[in-house]
Write a protein that holds these residues in place. Sequence first.
Motif, short mmCIF file in Angstrom:
data_model
loop_
_atom_site.label_atom_id
_atom_site.label_comp_id
_atom_site.label_asym_id
_atom_site.label_seq_id
_atom_site.Cartn_x
_atom_site.Cartn_y
_atom_site.Cartn_z
N GLU A 87 20.74 -58.13 4.66
CA GLU A 87 19.47 -58.84 4.83
C GLU A 87 18.39 -57.83 5.23
OE1 GLU A 87 19.37 -61.66 7.97
OE2 GLU A 87 17.59 -62.69 7.19
N LYS A 88 17.27 -57.85 4.53
CA LYS A 88 16.17 -56.91 4.82
C LYS A 88 15.52 -57.25 6.15
CE LYS A 88 13.33 -53.56 3.78
NZ LYS A 88 12.88 -53.43 5.17
N THR A 89 15.22 -56.22 6.94
CA THR A 89 14.49 -56.40 8.19
C THR A 89 13.00 -56.13 7.97
OG1 THR A 89 14.61 -54.11 8.98
CG2 THR A 89 16.53 -55.52 9.38
N ASP A 90 12.23 -56.25 9.02
CA ASP A 90 10.79 -55.96 8.92
C ASP A 90 10.50 -54.47 8.96
OD1 ASP A 90 10.20 -58.65 8.80
OD2 ASP A 90 9.94 -58.84 10.98
N THR A 91 11.49 -53.67 9.29
CA THR A 91 11.31 -52.22 9.35
C THR A 91 11.52 -51.61 7.97
OG1 THR A 91 12.10 -52.21 11.63
CG2 THR A 91 12.07 -50.09 10.46
N PHE A 92 10.70 -50.62 7.64
CA PHE A 92 10.77 -50.01 6.32
C PHE A 92 12.14 -49.38 6.08
CE2 PHE A 92 10.26 -46.27 3.54
CZ PHE A 92 9.81 -46.90 2.39
N ASN A 93 12.76 -49.70 4.94
CA ASN A 93 14.05 -49.15 4.50
C ASN A 93 15.18 -49.42 5.51
OD1 ASN A 93 13.50 -48.20 1.95
ND2 ASN A 93 14.27 -46.14 2.36
N GLU A 94 15.14 -50.59 6.13
CA GLU A 94 16.20 -50.98 7.06
C GLU A 94 16.74 -52.35 6.67
OE1 GLU A 94 16.32 -50.53 11.67
OE2 GLU A 94 15.61 -52.57 11.25
N TRP A 95 18.07 -52.48 6.70
CA TRP A 95 18.73 -53.75 6.39
C TRP A 95 19.76 -54.08 7.48
CZ3 TRP A 95 17.12 -50.22 2.95
CH2 TRP A 95 16.40 -50.65 1.83
N ASN A 96 19.90 -55.36 7.79
CA ASN A 96 21.01 -55.83 8.62
C ASN A 96 22.22 -56.08 7.72
OD1 ASN A 96 19.63 -55.87 11.08
ND2 ASN A 96 18.83 -57.93 10.70
N PHE A 97 23.38 -55.69 8.21
CA PHE A 97 24.60 -56.01 7.47
C PHE A 97 25.55 -56.80 8.37
CE2 PHE A 97 25.76 -52.06 9.59
CZ PHE A 97 27.06 -52.30 10.01
N ASN A 98 26.42 -57.54 7.72
CA ASN A 98 27.43 -58.32 8.46
C ASN A 98 28.73 -58.32 7.65
OD1 ASN A 98 28.06 -60.14 10.76
ND2 ASN A 98 28.50 -61.58 9.09
N LEU A 99 29.83 -57.89 8.29
CA LEU A 99 31.16 -57.89 7.68
C LEU A 99 31.99 -58.99 8.33
CD1 LEU A 99 31.92 -54.03 7.66
CD2 LEU A 99 30.66 -55.38 5.97
N THR A 100 32.62 -59.80 7.50
CA THR A 100 33.42 -60.92 8.01
C THR A 100 34.79 -60.91 7.32
OG1 THR A 100 31.43 -62.24 8.29
CG2 THR A 100 33.53 -63.42 8.34
N ALA A 101 35.87 -60.85 8.14
CA ALA A 101 37.24 -60.89 7.59
C ALA A 101 37.65 -62.33 7.33
CB ALA A 101 38.22 -60.24 8.55
N ASN A 102 38.43 -62.52 6.26
CA ASN A 102 38.89 -63.87 5.96
C ASN A 102 40.12 -64.29 6.76
OD1 ASN A 102 40.77 -62.23 4.71
ND2 ASN A 102 41.00 -63.56 2.91
#
Length: 530
Positions: A213-228
């Motif tokens: 997911e893109k953040t408000d900061t230039f060239n920064e993204w949030n990531f989330n890893l979820t195990a099944n």
Amino acid sequence: MMRSMYAGVSGLKAHQTKMDVIGNNISNVNTTGFKGSRVNFKSMLSQTIQGASAPQGGRGGTNPQQIGLGTAVASIDTDIEQGNLKSTGKSTDIALQGSGYFAANDGNKNVYTRAGNLTFDEQGYLVHSTNGYRMQGWTAENYDVENPESIETSETEDIKLEESMDPKETSFINYEGNLDASVENELQLNSKTLEVSDGAGTPTTDSIGIELEKTDTFNEWNFNLTANDDTTIFADSTTAPNSNLSGTITLNDNGTINTMENSTGTDLTGGINISDVAGSGTGTTINVNNNILSNPLFEGANSTETITANYNQKAKQNFTTDIFDSQGNEHSVSFSADKVGSNSWRIAESSVEVTNADALSFDGAGEPEWFGGDDLILNFDEDGQLIGNGQTNLEFESPDAGEQTVNLDFSSLSQYAGDMSAEYSDYDGRSPGNLQSFSIDKAGSITGTYDNGYNKKIGMIAVGQCSNPAGLNKIGDTFFEESNNSGDMSIGFAGSEGRGEISVGNLEMSNVDLSKQFTEMITTQRGFQG
């Protein structure tokens, strides 16, 4: 008796002179720029037979008794009224609308005319077509005709066309327009699930779901890893039951990972550790690849399963400009401005290319700001205005012309949310060229058009005026010279200080009114009859 005969003879002579002037006017009714003349008569000295007497003794006085001795020519005046203009469509035919005279040189001195039927001789001089007199003015060879106010108008010279244009080395490039403040780069996953194996490389039914997911900061993204499988534990996670891992990833503008951290700031670029895969109690690693442009983003250490991502560098503007060296060879200067922060754009020296030459370097002394040695940073303030003077020098070397320095001026760039319109606006320099055509404007400026695509002001036509134009001496070919009563001729530009403007493609016709001349001829002929 003899006295009356001589008086009559004086009248015949005066009328003959007038008839000569009328005949000359009529004969020049179609002469370009001709100024007609008129004759004025005066009475000659009268012989006094008896003088006047004053009243006396109650008697009135008497008037003098005088016998006129005839008539004489009092003056022959030049009619300086402007003649009508005749359209010719020829680019070297010019006429003055208003007062003034074109200046020409007969080889010894300047002379003046209203007739603008001009041409060019074999040597390229602008001359009068009737006699070859060289027209006077100022040329770009000796005067700054681009700035007429700098010309000393009292000194004129022969006007000669520049048949060729020398090459000129490019010394500057100016840039203007907008760099879009709102533009962002894109990072998109091609798949969102990664199958993993245990530490022994045995495939399992475990998988990791991945979200960006893109953040408000230039060239920064949030990531989330979820195990099944909730038995799978992310060793780098701080959440319970440790089956989720979240953090941020920041990229450089070239698609290389700058930082990748979990929510507590732990560096994850060396890989993400997971354990208890499928309840086996063994662990494995999800590799993180630094260059997204050429490698997958995530990869299972013990399998061929990968998560690839597309990085689209939209926050970038390319610039290309054609320039010239001192020999007129054409080069193309190109580079890109990459957004590296919310108010910062970088022009990397590695992006600079000069065709048919070796780019040497930016000359980074002073503003704008620099980092990395050879990269140029353009910083903008909160109002979207460039910080600093926005100028730098590009140095390169071409095989034939050697080293060359070009000033790059970015001071007119802005950074607003809007269209990406930044590009070059102006540069000097040119290739050599040959004259194709020319034009003359109402101020007498001669502009040449050359086959290299450039126009150049190559000269200006001089216009003279004096306080008493009727006092000029006629010297033939509709030319005049100064006389003792004309006043000195003041030389200047058409349209300035009361001088008329130039009309191109037209000639001034004779100002002789034919009907008036025939009327004058009839009355003059009656004088003979009398």
